[in-house]
Write an enzyme that holds these catalytic residues in place. Structure first.
Site, PDB file in Angstrom:
ATOM      1  N   LYS A  49       0.818  -1.211   0.000  1.00 32.15           N
ATOM      2  CA  LYS A  49       0.000   0.000   0.000  1.00 32.15           C
ATOM      3  C   LYS A  49       0.857   1.270   0.000  1.00 32.15           C
ATOM      4  CE  LYS A  49      -3.388  -2.869   0.037  1.00 32.15           C
ATOM      5  NZ  LYS A  49      -2.839  -4.112   0.562  1.00 32.15           N
ATOM      6  N   TYR A 263     -11.811 -15.213   3.176  1.00 32.43           N
ATOM      7  CA  TYR A 263     -10.844 -14.136   3.435  1.00 32.43           C
ATOM      8  C   TYR A 263     -10.361 -14.181   4.889  1.00 32.43           C
ATOM      9  CZ  TYR A 263      -8.901  -9.516   4.202  1.00 32.43           C
ATOM     10  OH  TYR A 263      -8.067  -8.484   4.536  1.00 32.43           O
ATOM     11  N   TYR A 289      -2.572 -12.659   3.206  1.00 34.40           N
ATOM     12  CA  TYR A 289      -2.250 -12.410   1.798  1.00 34.40           C
ATOM     13  C   TYR A 289      -1.047 -13.229   1.310  1.00 34.40           C
ATOM     14  CZ  TYR A 289      -5.351  -8.379   2.281  1.00 34.40           C
ATOM     15  OH  TYR A 289      -6.431  -7.576   2.508  1.00 34.40           O
TER      16      TYR A 289
HETATM   17  C1  LIG Z   1      -3.588  -5.417   0.395  1.00 34.94           C
HETATM   18  C2  LIG Z   1      -2.579  -6.505   0.405  1.00 34.94           C
HETATM   19  C3  LIG Z   1      -2.416  -7.362  -0.708  1.00 34.94           C
HETATM   20  C4  LIG Z   1      -3.319  -7.342  -1.884  1.00 34.94           C
HETATM   21  O1  LIG Z   1      -3.068  -6.260  -2.735  1.00 34.94           O
HETATM   22  P1  LIG Z   1      -4.276  -5.646  -3.558  1.00 34.94           P
HETATM   23  O2  LIG Z   1      -3.689  -4.513  -4.280  1.00 34.94           O
HETATM   24  O3  LIG Z   1      -5.313  -5.256  -2.543  1.00 34.94           O
HETATM   25  O4  LIG Z   1      -4.797  -6.713  -4.454  1.00 34.94           O
HETATM   26  C5  LIG Z   1      -1.411  -8.294  -0.679  1.00 34.94           C
HETATM   27  N1  LIG Z   1      -0.608  -8.408   0.400  1.00 34.94           N
HETATM   28  C6  LIG Z   1      -0.741  -7.631   1.481  1.00 34.94           C
HETATM   29  C7  LIG Z   1       0.153  -7.857   2.628  1.00 34.94           C
HETATM   30  C8  LIG Z   1      -1.731  -6.653   1.526  1.00 34.94           C
HETATM   31  O5  LIG Z   1      -1.859  -5.890   2.615  1.00 34.94           O
END
Ligand SMILES: *Cc1c(COP(=O)(O)O)cnc(C)c1O
Length: 330
Positions: A49, A263, A289
């Site tokens: 992010k 999720y 993730y």
């Molecule tokens: C948000 C996030 C993702 C996914 O990325 P997107 O752009 O939302 O698809 C992957 N890994 C981590 C650690 C995240 O925080």
């Protein structure tokens, strides 16, 4: 592409490392695995992010906004990093947290939730799964306006076309590093959530004629739904980046075999992936993730998706603070 035309704040020092994972590669007996260390971007504990926020926060400042408003799950890395960017810029930040798992918000929870309080969210509004998140953020923005201030609303994950420019830029960075290292990459694997990361990479790959297949590993949605979301955002991102040719639909691949029960809900494959990567490479993944994305890469290797000698790059998108909220399952 000419990304310097966009206003941008800088939150990371230089490039993130692109490094080999020889011990994990040997243990799996498949292709050579490399990792793009976007867990080492700037702002509190880093992650993907940060790259999106460089563009989004620059836009907020250009519009004269004084408060960032965004949304995420109860252990959102995106909310943590938006708060950190706000702190660094001297802005206020208000969060909307979505309980994607019913009853999952615990104000005393560890991990990112603790950091929301530590970095200093001005307000936290908790809503249930399925709530209209845009409306919830709109209500927060109105409350900010009623105080004579100006809110900038960032969608979940920072995933709009402007945020995706962070991953168009990351793709260019990856290609420059691979060229510098004399490394011929054959495949790129990343987590696919709110889609901005995956979409930005696809636009970057198309715009640079890289001819590098990219596989997204879903963390939430079924394949068809996620591919539609990613394709949509990749098209608008490509257009914003100045690409006029139509982005091919078949470049969008989102595998859903490693989502598990849903999720943020743990799977045995995720636990194995997090443990293996920590024990063999000293690299921390996360339960929501990158643990599932690495489980996907491991699954792809075991089912023979790659040829011997191929070089596969795994994008580490961060998230390790969430590990501490999941300690019991490890
Ligand atoms: C948000 C996030 C993702 C996914 O990325 P997107 O752009 O939302 O698809 C992957 N890994 C981590 C650690 C995240 O925080």
């Amino acid at each position: 592409m000419n990304l310097a035309k966009f206003a941008r704040r800088r939150y990371s020092a230089g490039q993130t490392p692109l490094e080999a994972l020889p011990r994990l590669s040997a243990a799996l007996g498949g292709p050579n695995i490399f990792m793009k260390r976007d867990d080492l971007t700037g702002l509190a504990s880093g992650g993907n992010k940060t790259r999106k926020l460089e563009f989004l926060v620059a836009d907020a400042l250009a519009q004269g906004c004084d408060t960032l408003v965004t949304v995420g799950a109860v252990q959102s890395n995106h909310c943590r990093l938006t708060l950190a960017a706000a702190a660094k810029e001297g802005l206020k930040c208000r969060l909307v947290l979505e309980q994607r798992v019913p009853g999952s918000y615990d104000p005393r929870a560890s991990g990112n939730n603790f950091l929301f309080e530590l970095i200093g969210a001005e307000t936290i509004t908790v809503v249930d799964a399925g709530a209209d998140l845009a409306a919830a953020m709109g209500a927060v923005a109105e409350a900010v306006a009623s105080l004579g201030r100006k809110a900038y609303v960032i969608p979940g994950g920072g995933s709009n076309a402007l945020g995706s420019m962070g991953y168009v830029a990351c793709f260019e960075e990856i290609m420059a590093q691979a060229f510098d290292q004399g490394l011929r990459l054959d495949h790129l694997v990343c987590a696919s959530g709110s889609a901005g990361t995956h979409a930005g990479l696809l636009a970057g790959a198309f715009g640079t004629c890289a001819n590098l297949p990219i596989t997204g590993i879903n963390v939430r949605r079924p394949r068809a739904e996620q591919e539609a979301n990613v394709f949509q955002l990749a098209q608008t991102s490509a257009a914003l980046a100045g690409i006029t040719a139509p982005l091919p639909r078949d470049s969008v691949v989102c595998l859903d075999e490693w989502v598990g029960p849903g999720y943020s809900l743990p799977t045995p494959e995720m636990v194995e992936a997090v443990r293996l990567t920590a024990a063999l490479e000293g690299v921390l993944l996360d339960p929501v993730y990158t643990g599932k994305a690495m489980a996907g890469l491991i699954g792809m290797i075991r089912r023979g998706d790659f040829k011997a000698g191929e070089n596969v790059l795994f994008l580490h998108t961060g998230g390790s603070p969430a590990l501490y909220a999941y300690q019991p399952i490890f």
